[in-house]
Design a protein around this motif. Structure first.
Motif, PDB file in Angstrom:
ATOM      1  N   ALA A  13       0.769  -1.236   0.000  1.00 51.68           N
ATOM      2  CA  ALA A  13       0.000   0.000   0.000  1.00 51.68           C
ATOM      3  C   ALA A  13       0.804   1.293   0.000  1.00 51.68           C
ATOM      4  O   ALA A  13       0.290   2.329  -0.428  1.00 51.68           O
ATOM      5  N   THR A  14       2.041   1.275   0.459  1.00 52.30           N
ATOM      6  CA  THR A  14       2.810   2.510   0.579  1.00 52.30           C
ATOM      7  C   THR A  14       3.080   3.117  -0.791  1.00 52.30           C
ATOM      8  O   THR A  14       3.453   2.409  -1.733  1.00 52.30           O
ATOM      9  N   LYS A  15       2.893   4.435  -0.900  1.00 49.68           N
ATOM     10  CA  LYS A  15       3.146   5.143  -2.157  1.00 49.68           C
ATOM     11  C   LYS A  15       4.615   4.975  -2.544  1.00 49.68           C
ATOM     12  O   LYS A  15       5.507   5.056  -1.709  1.00 49.68           O
ATOM     13  N   LEU A  16       4.854   4.731  -3.851  1.00 52.54           N
ATOM     14  CA  LEU A  16       6.231   4.606  -4.337  1.00 52.54           C
ATOM     15  C   LEU A  16       6.922   5.957  -4.262  1.00 52.54           C
ATOM     16  O   LEU A  16       6.297   7.001  -4.479  1.00 52.54           O
ATOM     17  N   LYS A  58      -2.509  -6.926   0.628  1.00 57.50           N
ATOM     18  CA  LYS A  58      -3.142  -6.269   1.782  1.00 57.50           C
ATOM     19  C   LYS A  58      -4.482  -5.687   1.374  1.00 57.50           C
ATOM     20  O   LYS A  58      -4.592  -5.082   0.303  1.00 57.50           O
ATOM     21  N   LYS A  59      -5.463  -5.854   2.240  1.00 61.31           N
ATOM     22  CA  LYS A  59      -6.765  -5.226   2.025  1.00 61.31           C
ATOM     23  C   LYS A  59      -6.573  -3.723   2.089  1.00 61.31           C
ATOM     24  O   LYS A  59      -5.903  -3.204   2.988  1.00 61.31           O
ATOM     25  N   LYS A  60      -7.137  -3.020   1.112  1.00 59.62           N
ATOM     26  CA  LYS A  60      -6.995  -1.561   1.043  1.00 59.62           C
ATOM     27  C   LYS A  60      -7.781  -0.924   2.173  1.00 59.62           C
ATOM     28  O   LYS A  60      -8.961  -1.179   2.342  1.00 59.62           O
ATOM     29  N   GLY A  61      -7.108  -0.095   2.975  1.00 55.30           N
ATOM     30  CA  GLY A  61      -7.748   0.595   4.084  1.00 55.30           C
ATOM     31  C   GLY A  61      -8.023   2.030   3.724  1.00 55.30           C
ATOM     32  O   GLY A  61      -7.797   2.493   2.613  1.00 55.30           O
ATOM     33  N   GLU A  62      -8.494   2.777   4.677  1.00 55.04           N
ATOM     34  CA  GLU A  62      -8.819   4.200   4.480  1.00 55.04           C
ATOM     35  C   GLU A  62      -7.588   5.034   4.126  1.00 55.04           C
ATOM     36  O   GLU A  62      -7.672   5.993   3.403  1.00 55.04           O
ATOM     37  N   THR A  63      -6.413   4.664   4.639  1.00 54.59           N
ATOM     38  CA  THR A  63      -5.217   5.464   4.412  1.00 54.59           C
ATOM     39  C   THR A  63      -4.367   4.941   3.268  1.00 54.59           C
ATOM     40  O   THR A  63      -3.377   5.544   2.921  1.00 54.59           O
ATOM     41  N   ALA A  64      -4.736   3.817   2.675  1.00 51.70           N
ATOM     42  CA  ALA A  64      -3.929   3.226   1.607  1.00 51.70           C
ATOM     43  C   ALA A  64      -4.089   3.963   0.305  1.00 51.70           C
ATOM     44  O   ALA A  64      -5.050   4.603   0.019  1.00 51.70           O
TER      45      ALA A  64
END
Length: 188
Positions: free
Chosen positions: A33-36, A182-188
């Motif tokens: 999920a972390t932005k590249l 990973k399941k995408k969350g609100e902050t992903a």
């Protein structure tokens, strides 16, 4: 464990771009999920064939007297990724195909592409997928080498595409690629 249809999914491209590359030595992402970081360049649209990962091993058999196979030894293993880039006016896609040093300029001001036999530089490649039920998947290839290029066809009823086969070379830990889900969350 019983069958569960919710575990069946497809590999759609991430909305913001599915394939990005960066120089070797760039900090690798360690999750889905972390932005590249800004070192990664997007290659844009990929053909509808998507991305094909082929993992194969070759073995050598040792036979005993009488013909029984008594030992199978692994002689080689490969991990390749095949995809075709459709954005033939995207300098970053062209740089991955032709080599960074062989593409200069921009479309608006003039671009020059040189085709030659110079060795291409290895890259880090990241492939982002959006699976069903808002699940993210990221593949990180820490050392990728372009080992084959498809023919480029210029035709009036087809997009110009640049197809490549990328071979994943083992990193310092012996791994050719990493997969994060990973399941995408609100902050992903």
């Amino acid at each position: 464990m019983s069958n569960n249809a919710s575990n069946v999914t497809q590999g759609k491209p991430a909305v913001a771009g599915a394939i990005a590359y960066a120089p070797i030595g760039t900090t690798l992402p360690t999750d889905a999920a972390t932005k590249l970081n800004d070192a990664f360049k997007q290659v844009g649209y990929i053909t509808e064939d998507g991305v094909v990962n082929s993992q194969s091993i070759e073995t050598s058999s040792t036979k005993a007297w009488g013909g029984d196979t008594v030992l199978n030894s692994k002689t080689s293993a490969t991990d390749t990724w095949k995809f075709a880039m459709m954005e033939s006016l995207n300098p970053d896609a062209l740089k991955l195909y032709y080599g960074e040093e062989n593409v200069t300029g921009e479309v608006d001001t003039g671009m020059t592409i040189k085709a030659n036999s110079l060795d291409q530089v290895d890259h880090v490649i990241v492939i982002d997928y959006l699976l069903k039920n808002n699940v993210l998947k990221r593949v990180v290839i820490p050392r990728a080498q372009i080992t084959a290029k498809d023919d480029v066809t210029y035709k009036d009823d087809s997009a110009i595409v640049y197809g490549v086969t990328v071979s994943a070379v083992p990193d310092d830990d012996g791994n050719t690629h990493y997969e994060y889900i990973k399941k995408k969350g609100e902050t992903a």
